[in-house]
Design an enzyme around this catalytic site. Structure first.
Site, mmCIF file in Angstrom:
data_model
loop_
_atom_site.group_PDB
_atom_site.id
_atom_site.type_symbol
_atom_site.label_atom_id
_atom_site.label_comp_id
_atom_site.label_asym_id
_atom_site.label_seq_id
_atom_site.Cartn_x
_atom_site.Cartn_y
_atom_site.Cartn_z
ATOM 1 N N GLU A 44 8.581 3.623 1.193
ATOM 2 C CA GLU A 44 8.462 2.601 0.220
ATOM 3 C C GLU A 44 8.005 1.536 1.847
ATOM 4 O OE1 GLU A 44 11.169 0.093 -1.666
ATOM 5 O OE2 GLU A 44 11.596 1.698 -2.808
ATOM 6 N N HIS B 273 14.564 -1.040 -9.093
ATOM 7 C CA HIS B 273 15.162 -1.496 -9.112
ATOM 8 C C HIS B 273 16.500 -3.093 -9.744
ATOM 9 C CE1 HIS B 273 15.626 -5.807 -6.315
ATOM 10 N NE2 HIS B 273 15.164 -5.598 -5.487
HETATM 11 N N1 PXP Z 1 12.175 1.033 -6.084
HETATM 12 C C1 PXP Z 1 11.769 0.034 -5.105
HETATM 13 C C2 PXP Z 1 10.520 0.002 -4.944
HETATM 14 C C3 PXP Z 1 12.320 -0.817 -4.871
HETATM 15 O O1 PXP Z 1 11.571 -1.752 -3.654
HETATM 16 C C4 PXP Z 1 13.192 -1.105 -4.570
HETATM 17 C C5 PXP Z 1 14.605 -1.641 -3.610
HETATM 18 O O2 PXP Z 1 13.749 -1.425 -2.229
HETATM 19 C C6 PXP Z 1 14.415 -0.253 -5.447
HETATM 20 C C7 PXP Z 1 13.636 1.212 -6.009
HETATM 21 C C8 PXP Z 1 16.126 0.411 -5.557
HETATM 22 O O3 PXP Z 1 16.377 -1.237 -6.213
HETATM 23 P P1 PXP Z 1 17.721 -1.550 -5.831
HETATM 24 O O4 PXP Z 1 18.496 -1.118 -4.352
HETATM 25 O O5 PXP Z 1 18.067 -2.681 -5.782
HETATM 26 O O6 PXP Z 1 18.685 -0.070 -6.478
#
Ligand code: PXP
Length: 249
Positions: free
Chosen positions: A75, A199
Protein backbone atom coordinates in the site's frame (compact mmCIF):
# COMPACT_ATOMS: atom_id res chain seq x y z
CA UNK A 1 -27.54 -21.04 -1.38
CA UNK A 2 -24.81 -22.25 -3.73
CA UNK A 3 -21.17 -22.08 -2.70
CA UNK A 4 -19.34 -18.94 -3.84
CA UNK A 5 -15.69 -18.55 -4.89
CA UNK A 6 -13.28 -18.34 -1.97
CA UNK A 7 -12.76 -14.91 -0.52
CA UNK A 8 -9.07 -14.17 0.04
CA UNK A 9 -7.92 -12.73 3.35
CA UNK A 10 -5.08 -10.22 3.22
CA UNK A 11 -3.64 -9.63 6.68
CA UNK A 12 -2.36 -6.10 7.24
CA UNK A 13 0.61 -6.10 9.62
CA UNK A 14 1.15 -2.33 9.90
CA UNK A 15 0.23 -2.21 13.55
CA UNK A 16 2.72 -4.86 14.59
CA UNK A 17 5.21 -2.22 13.43
CA UNK A 18 3.29 0.46 15.35
CA UNK A 19 3.87 -1.47 18.59
CA UNK A 20 7.52 -2.04 17.71
CA UNK A 21 8.06 1.63 16.91
CA UNK A 22 6.52 2.72 20.21
CA UNK A 23 9.87 1.71 21.75
CA UNK A 24 12.05 2.07 18.68
CA UNK A 25 13.55 -1.41 18.97
CA UNK A 26 13.36 -4.57 16.90
CA UNK A 27 10.30 -6.31 18.35
CA UNK A 28 7.58 -7.30 17.75
CA UNK A 29 8.89 -8.07 14.27
CA UNK A 30 6.36 -7.53 11.41
CA UNK A 31 8.07 -10.21 9.32
CA UNK A 32 7.57 -12.78 12.08
CA UNK A 33 3.89 -11.75 12.23
CA UNK A 34 3.63 -12.11 8.45
CA UNK A 35 5.10 -15.62 8.50
CA UNK A 36 2.73 -16.65 11.31
CA UNK A 37 -0.17 -15.13 9.34
CA UNK A 38 0.85 -17.19 6.30
CA UNK A 39 0.78 -20.35 8.43
CA UNK A 40 -2.62 -19.36 9.84
CA UNK A 41 -4.10 -19.20 6.34
CA UNK A 42 -3.62 -15.61 5.21
CA UNK A 43 -3.81 -15.48 1.43
CA UNK A 44 -1.66 -12.38 1.29
CA UNK A 45 0.15 -9.84 3.45
CA UNK A 46 -0.62 -6.15 3.23
CA UNK A 47 1.76 -3.43 4.39
CA UNK A 48 1.50 0.34 4.02
CA UNK A 49 4.74 2.27 3.74
CA UNK A 50 3.66 5.75 4.74
CA UNK A 51 5.57 8.87 3.76
CA UNK A 52 6.32 9.55 7.46
CA UNK A 53 7.31 5.87 8.12
CA UNK A 54 5.18 5.87 11.25
CA UNK A 55 4.81 2.07 11.22
CA UNK A 56 6.21 -0.01 8.36
CA UNK A 57 9.79 0.87 7.40
CA UNK A 58 11.71 0.53 4.15
CA UNK A 59 13.62 -2.37 5.70
CA UNK A 60 10.31 -4.11 6.54
CA UNK A 61 9.21 -3.88 2.91
CA UNK A 62 12.52 -5.27 1.77
CA UNK A 63 12.31 -8.19 4.21
CA UNK A 64 8.69 -8.94 3.29
CA UNK A 65 9.39 -8.80 -0.44
CA UNK A 66 12.22 -11.27 0.03
CA UNK A 67 10.73 -13.75 2.51
CA UNK A 68 7.01 -14.07 1.83
CA UNK A 69 5.59 -17.05 0.02
CA UNK A 70 2.11 -15.50 -0.27
CA UNK A 71 1.60 -12.33 -2.34
CA UNK A 72 2.64 -8.96 -0.90
CA UNK A 73 0.11 -6.16 -1.28
CA UNK A 74 2.14 -2.95 -1.03
CA UNK A 75 0.00 0.00 0.00
CA UNK A 76 1.34 3.41 -0.93
CA UNK A 77 0.48 6.97 -1.80
CA UNK A 78 0.76 8.11 -5.42
CA UNK A 79 4.14 9.81 -5.01
CA UNK A 80 7.35 9.51 -7.03
CA UNK A 81 9.23 8.22 -4.00
CA UNK A 82 6.78 5.35 -3.46
CA UNK A 83 6.61 4.55 -7.16
CA UNK A 84 10.39 4.13 -7.23
CA UNK A 85 10.27 1.80 -4.19
CA UNK A 86 7.48 -0.27 -5.75
CA UNK A 87 9.37 -0.55 -9.03
CA UNK A 88 12.45 -1.74 -7.14
CA UNK A 89 10.61 -4.54 -5.31
CA UNK A 90 7.89 -5.31 -7.88
CA UNK A 91 5.40 -6.67 -5.34
CA UNK A 92 2.54 -8.85 -6.52
CA UNK A 93 0.09 -6.01 -5.87
CA UNK A 94 0.22 -2.28 -5.33
CA UNK A 95 -2.71 -0.55 -3.67
CA UNK A 96 -2.83 3.22 -4.18
CA UNK A 97 -4.25 5.00 -1.15
CA UNK A 98 -4.73 8.65 -0.22
CA UNK A 99 -2.41 9.85 2.51
CA UNK A 100 -2.53 12.87 4.77
CA UNK A 101 0.20 13.55 7.29
CA UNK A 102 -2.20 14.63 10.00
CA UNK A 103 -4.60 11.67 9.73
CA UNK A 104 -4.54 8.82 12.23
CA UNK A 105 -5.42 6.27 9.56
CA UNK A 106 -6.48 6.25 5.90
CA UNK A 107 -9.65 8.24 6.39
CA UNK A 108 -11.26 8.15 2.99
CA UNK A 109 -10.90 6.79 -0.50
CA UNK A 110 -8.65 8.18 -3.20
CA UNK A 111 -10.04 11.07 -5.26
CA UNK A 112 -9.57 9.41 -8.65
CA UNK A 113 -12.16 11.29 -10.67
CA UNK A 114 -10.47 14.68 -10.16
CA UNK A 115 -6.92 13.39 -10.69
CA UNK A 116 -7.52 10.98 -13.52
CA UNK A 117 -4.80 12.02 -15.92
CA UNK A 118 -2.00 12.07 -13.37
CA UNK A 119 -3.08 8.73 -11.87
CA UNK A 120 -3.33 7.05 -15.27
CA UNK A 121 0.31 8.03 -15.94
CA UNK A 122 1.32 7.12 -12.41
CA UNK A 123 0.04 3.54 -12.51
CA UNK A 124 1.13 2.71 -16.06
CA UNK A 125 4.78 1.81 -15.17
CA UNK A 126 3.59 -0.23 -12.20
CA UNK A 127 1.33 -2.26 -14.45
CA UNK A 128 4.12 -2.64 -17.00
CA UNK A 129 6.34 -3.98 -14.19
CA UNK A 130 3.75 -6.72 -13.58
CA UNK A 131 2.16 -5.33 -10.39
CA UNK A 132 -1.57 -5.77 -10.04
CA UNK A 133 -2.75 -2.21 -9.38
CA UNK A 134 -5.57 -1.62 -6.97
CA UNK A 135 -7.18 1.72 -6.10
CA UNK A 136 -8.61 2.31 -2.62
CA UNK A 137 -11.83 4.27 -3.09
CA UNK A 138 -15.14 5.10 -1.50
CA UNK A 139 -18.15 3.11 -2.69
CA UNK A 140 -19.00 5.78 -5.22
CA UNK A 141 -20.01 5.27 -8.84
CA UNK A 142 -17.97 8.19 -10.24
CA UNK A 143 -14.79 7.01 -8.47
CA UNK A 144 -15.28 3.43 -9.66
CA UNK A 145 -15.79 4.57 -13.25
CA UNK A 146 -12.67 6.73 -13.02
CA UNK A 147 -10.62 3.84 -11.55
CA UNK A 148 -11.75 1.72 -14.49
CA UNK A 149 -10.85 4.42 -17.01
CA UNK A 150 -7.31 4.87 -15.69
CA UNK A 151 -6.61 1.16 -16.20
CA UNK A 152 -6.74 -0.23 -12.65
CA UNK A 153 -7.43 -3.95 -12.49
CA UNK A 154 -8.70 -3.89 -8.92
CA UNK A 155 -10.71 -1.55 -6.71
CA UNK A 156 -10.72 -1.81 -2.94
CA UNK A 157 -13.86 -0.35 -1.38
CA UNK A 158 -13.38 1.58 1.88
CA UNK A 159 -15.53 -0.05 4.58
CA UNK A 160 -14.65 2.52 7.28
CA UNK A 161 -17.95 4.44 7.23
CA UNK A 162 -19.92 1.18 7.55
CA UNK A 163 -17.74 -0.01 10.46
CA UNK A 164 -17.81 3.36 12.26
CA UNK A 165 -21.61 3.53 12.01
CA UNK A 166 -21.83 0.04 13.50
CA UNK A 167 -19.41 0.83 16.34
CA UNK A 168 -21.29 4.02 17.20
CA UNK A 169 -24.73 2.36 17.15
CA UNK A 170 -25.98 4.34 14.11
CA UNK A 171 -27.64 1.26 12.68
CA UNK A 172 -29.80 2.90 10.01
CA UNK A 173 -26.67 4.59 8.61
CA UNK A 174 -24.71 1.37 8.91
CA UNK A 175 -27.33 -0.48 6.89
CA UNK A 176 -27.38 2.27 4.26
CA UNK A 177 -23.56 2.13 4.00
CA UNK A 178 -23.71 -1.64 3.67
CA UNK A 179 -26.26 -1.34 0.88
CA UNK A 180 -24.08 1.21 -0.90
CA UNK A 181 -21.08 -1.12 -0.62
CA UNK A 182 -23.14 -4.02 -1.93
CA UNK A 183 -24.41 -2.06 -4.96
CA UNK A 184 -20.97 -0.65 -5.77
CA UNK A 185 -19.27 -4.05 -5.44
CA UNK A 186 -21.74 -5.30 -8.01
CA UNK A 187 -21.22 -2.23 -10.22
CA UNK A 188 -17.42 -2.55 -10.11
CA UNK A 189 -17.66 -6.22 -10.97
CA UNK A 190 -19.97 -5.43 -13.91
CA UNK A 191 -17.18 -3.21 -15.36
CA UNK A 192 -14.76 -6.13 -15.19
CA UNK A 193 -12.88 -4.87 -12.13
CA UNK A 194 -11.80 -7.25 -9.37
CA UNK A 195 -13.43 -5.99 -6.19
CA UNK A 196 -11.78 -5.98 -2.75
CA UNK A 197 -12.80 -4.27 0.49
CA UNK A 198 -11.32 -3.29 3.81
CA UNK A 199 -10.76 -0.87 6.66
CA UNK A 200 -12.03 -1.17 10.19
CA UNK A 201 -13.51 -4.66 9.79
CA UNK A 202 -14.03 -6.75 12.94
CA UNK A 203 -15.64 -10.07 13.84
CA UNK A 204 -18.93 -8.19 14.24
CA UNK A 205 -18.85 -6.39 10.90
CA UNK A 206 -17.09 -8.79 8.54
CA UNK A 207 -19.84 -11.21 7.60
CA UNK A 208 -22.35 -8.96 5.79
CA UNK A 209 -19.48 -7.67 3.61
CA UNK A 210 -17.90 -11.11 3.12
CA UNK A 211 -21.24 -12.31 1.79
CA UNK A 212 -21.11 -10.03 -1.30
CA UNK A 213 -20.71 -12.56 -4.13
CA UNK A 214 -18.59 -10.19 -6.26
CA UNK A 215 -15.96 -9.71 -3.59
CA UNK A 216 -12.60 -11.48 -4.04
CA UNK A 217 -10.48 -10.16 -1.14
CA UNK A 218 -10.71 -8.49 2.25
CA UNK A 219 -7.76 -6.68 3.82
CA UNK A 220 -7.90 -6.59 7.60
CA UNK A 221 -5.29 -5.41 10.08
CA UNK A 222 -5.87 -3.28 13.15
CA UNK A 223 -8.58 -5.45 14.71
CA UNK A 224 -6.56 -8.65 14.17
CA UNK A 225 -3.43 -7.20 15.75
CA UNK A 226 -5.58 -6.08 18.68
CA UNK A 227 -7.21 -9.49 19.06
CA UNK A 228 -3.78 -11.09 18.92
CA UNK A 229 -3.11 -9.57 22.36
CA UNK A 230 -5.91 -11.69 23.78
CA UNK A 231 -6.02 -14.78 21.54
CA UNK A 232 -2.65 -14.92 19.83
CA UNK A 233 -2.21 -13.90 16.20
CA UNK A 234 -2.91 -17.25 14.60
CA UNK A 235 -6.19 -18.01 16.47
CA UNK A 236 -7.32 -14.42 15.78
CA UNK A 237 -6.73 -14.89 12.05
CA UNK A 238 -8.28 -18.37 12.06
CA UNK A 239 -11.48 -16.99 13.60
CA UNK A 240 -11.68 -14.24 10.96
CA UNK A 241 -11.14 -16.86 8.26
CA UNK A 242 -13.90 -19.02 9.76
CA UNK A 243 -16.36 -16.12 9.83
CA UNK A 244 -15.55 -15.21 6.22
CA UNK A 245 -16.04 -18.80 5.06
CA UNK A 246 -19.29 -19.09 7.01
CA UNK A 247 -20.59 -15.92 5.34
CA UNK A 248 -19.87 -17.37 1.87
CA UNK A 249 -21.73 -20.65 2.27
N1 PXP B 1 -7.17 -1.69 3.15
C1 PXP B 1 -6.55 -0.50 2.98
C2 PXP B 1 -6.41 0.04 1.60
C3 PXP B 1 -6.04 0.20 4.09
O1 PXP B 1 -5.42 1.39 3.91
C4 PXP B 1 -6.14 -0.38 5.37
C5 PXP B 1 -5.57 0.32 6.55
O2 PXP B 1 -4.25 0.59 6.40
C6 PXP B 1 -6.77 -1.62 5.49
C7 PXP B 1 -7.30 -2.24 4.36
C8 PXP B 1 -6.89 -2.33 6.80
O3 PXP B 1 -7.64 -1.58 7.69
P1 PXP B 1 -7.70 -2.02 9.21
O4 PXP B 1 -6.31 -1.95 9.73
O5 PXP B 1 -8.60 -1.00 9.82
O6 PXP B 1 -8.26 -3.41 9.25
Amino acid sequence: MSEQPKLRLGVNIDHVATVRNARGGAYPDPLRAAKLAEEAGADGITAHLREDRRHISDADIEALAEALTVPLNFEMAATDEMQAIALRHKPHAVCIVPEKREERTTEGGLEVARDENRLAHFIAPLREAGCRVSIFIAADRAQIEAAHRIGAEVIELHTGAYCDAHAEGRFAERDAELERLREMASFGHSLGLEVHAGHGLTYETVQPVAAFPELRELNIGHFLVGEAIFLGLQPAIAEMRRLMDEART
